[in-house]
Design a protein around this motif. Structure first.
Motif, PDB file in Angstrom:
ATOM      1  N   UNK A 108      77.779   4.601  11.805  1.00 46.43           N
ATOM      2  CA  UNK A 108      76.767   3.943  12.616  1.00 46.43           C
ATOM      3  C   UNK A 108      75.460   3.971  11.833  1.00 46.43           C
ATOM      4  N   UNK A 109      74.886   2.798  11.588  1.00 46.04           N
ATOM      5  CA  UNK A 109      73.621   2.705  10.869  1.00 46.04           C
ATOM      6  C   UNK A 109      72.543   2.246  11.830  1.00 46.04           C
ATOM      7  N   UNK A 110      71.481   3.058  11.917  1.00 45.14           N
ATOM      8  CA  UNK A 110      70.321   2.724  12.745  1.00 45.14           C
ATOM      9  C   UNK A 110      69.174   2.396  11.796  1.00 45.14           C
ATOM     10  N   UNK A 111      68.507   1.267  12.039  1.00 46.37           N
ATOM     11  CA  UNK A 111      67.404   0.829  11.182  1.00 46.37           C
ATOM     12  C   UNK A 111      66.173   0.605  12.042  1.00 46.37           C
ATOM     13  N   UNK A 171      63.606   1.779   7.528  1.00 42.87           N
ATOM     14  CA  UNK A 171      64.205   3.091   7.271  1.00 42.87           C
ATOM     15  C   UNK A 171      65.519   3.188   8.028  1.00 42.87           C
ATOM     16  N   UNK A 172      66.562   3.652   7.348  1.00 45.95           N
ATOM     17  CA  UNK A 172      67.873   3.746   7.981  1.00 45.95           C
ATOM     18  C   UNK A 172      68.305   5.198   8.154  1.00 45.95           C
ATOM     19  N   UNK A 173      69.069   5.402   9.194  1.00 50.48           N
ATOM     20  CA  UNK A 173      69.715   6.684   9.463  1.00 50.48           C
ATOM     21  C   UNK A 173      71.185   6.366   9.670  1.00 50.48           C
ATOM     22  N   UNK A 174      72.044   7.135   9.034  1.00 50.79           N
ATOM     23  CA  UNK A 174      73.478   6.916   9.203  1.00 50.79           C
ATOM     24  C   UNK A 174      74.114   8.133   9.854  1.00 50.79           C
ATOM     25  N   UNK A 175      75.013   7.847  10.777  1.00 58.47           N
ATOM     26  CA  UNK A 175      75.757   8.893  11.460  1.00 58.47           C
ATOM     27  C   UNK A 175      77.203   8.443  11.564  1.00 58.47           C
ATOM     28  N   UNK A 203      80.487  11.119  20.196  1.00 60.91           N
ATOM     29  CA  UNK A 203      80.088  12.244  19.350  1.00 60.91           C
ATOM     30  C   UNK A 203      79.670  11.676  18.005  1.00 60.91           C
ATOM     31  N   UNK A 204      78.410  11.947  17.634  1.00 58.29           N
ATOM     32  CA  UNK A 204      77.857  11.489  16.368  1.00 58.29           C
ATOM     33  C   UNK A 204      77.633  12.676  15.439  1.00 58.29           C
ATOM     34  N   UNK A 205      77.979  12.498  14.177  1.00 59.12           N
ATOM     35  CA  UNK A 205      77.760  13.525  13.164  1.00 59.12           C
ATOM     36  C   UNK A 205      76.706  12.989  12.201  1.00 59.12           C
TER      37      UNK A 205
END
Length: 153
Positions: free
Chosen positions: A109-112, A117-121, A132-134
């Motif tokens: 899952x990529x949040x931008x 700026x991106x965050x990946x989980x 459940x996200x890691x």
């Protein structure tokens, strides 16, 4: 052996109900992971904090102010994921962060955010009522919580 009309009607009703449940379950299982991700998710602090590593837990227990600060930063989080590719993370203090989201075939899952700026989980679990996200570790930086558990409500 004859059965009363009442018995036959009851049997027919039960069979119809079971077939309806099976049909609905089959339809929901045909959704893509991205479609199942859409919805309102509430942070499950008990399950999430249970995944904290021993070192972090020990450190937090020795510094009560840190523990309170960390718990309060996670408590009451709500994740709203929309079908149009937008999502928001609402904190208990009223702050909200807005993102666009995408889900890769490998479950990343990529949040931008608006700045790019991106965050990946990694999506570890995705059921109709549990997510459940890691968090991805970058370099030496790691999340204090190994798994973020959310419940659909």
């Amino acid at each position: 052996m004859t059965h009363s009309k009442k018995y036959i009607y009851l049997k027919y009703t039960i069979i119809t109900a079971l077939l309806s449940i099976a049909f609905i379950t089959n339809l929901s299982s045909q959704q893509t992971p991205a479609e199942r991700l859409v919805g309102n998710w509430y942070f499950d602090e008990v399950s999430s904090f249970a995944t904290m590593d021993t070192r972090s837990r020990t450190q937090m227990d020795t510094i009560p102010q840190l523990k309170s600060q960390v718990l309060n930063s996670y408590r009451g989080r709500r994740l709203f994921i929309s079908q149009d590719g937008s999502c928001s993370l609402a904190l208990a203090n009223g702050q909200t962060a807005v993102f666009s989201w995408s889900l890769a075939n490998d479950g990343t899952l990529t949040l931008t955010n608006a700045n790019g700026t991106t965050v990946q989980e990694s999506v570890r679990v995705l059921t109709p009522n549990r997510l459940v996200l890691v968090p991805s570790a970058k370099g030496n930086a790691r999340s204090i919580i190994a798994e973020q558990h959310f419940i659909r409500q």
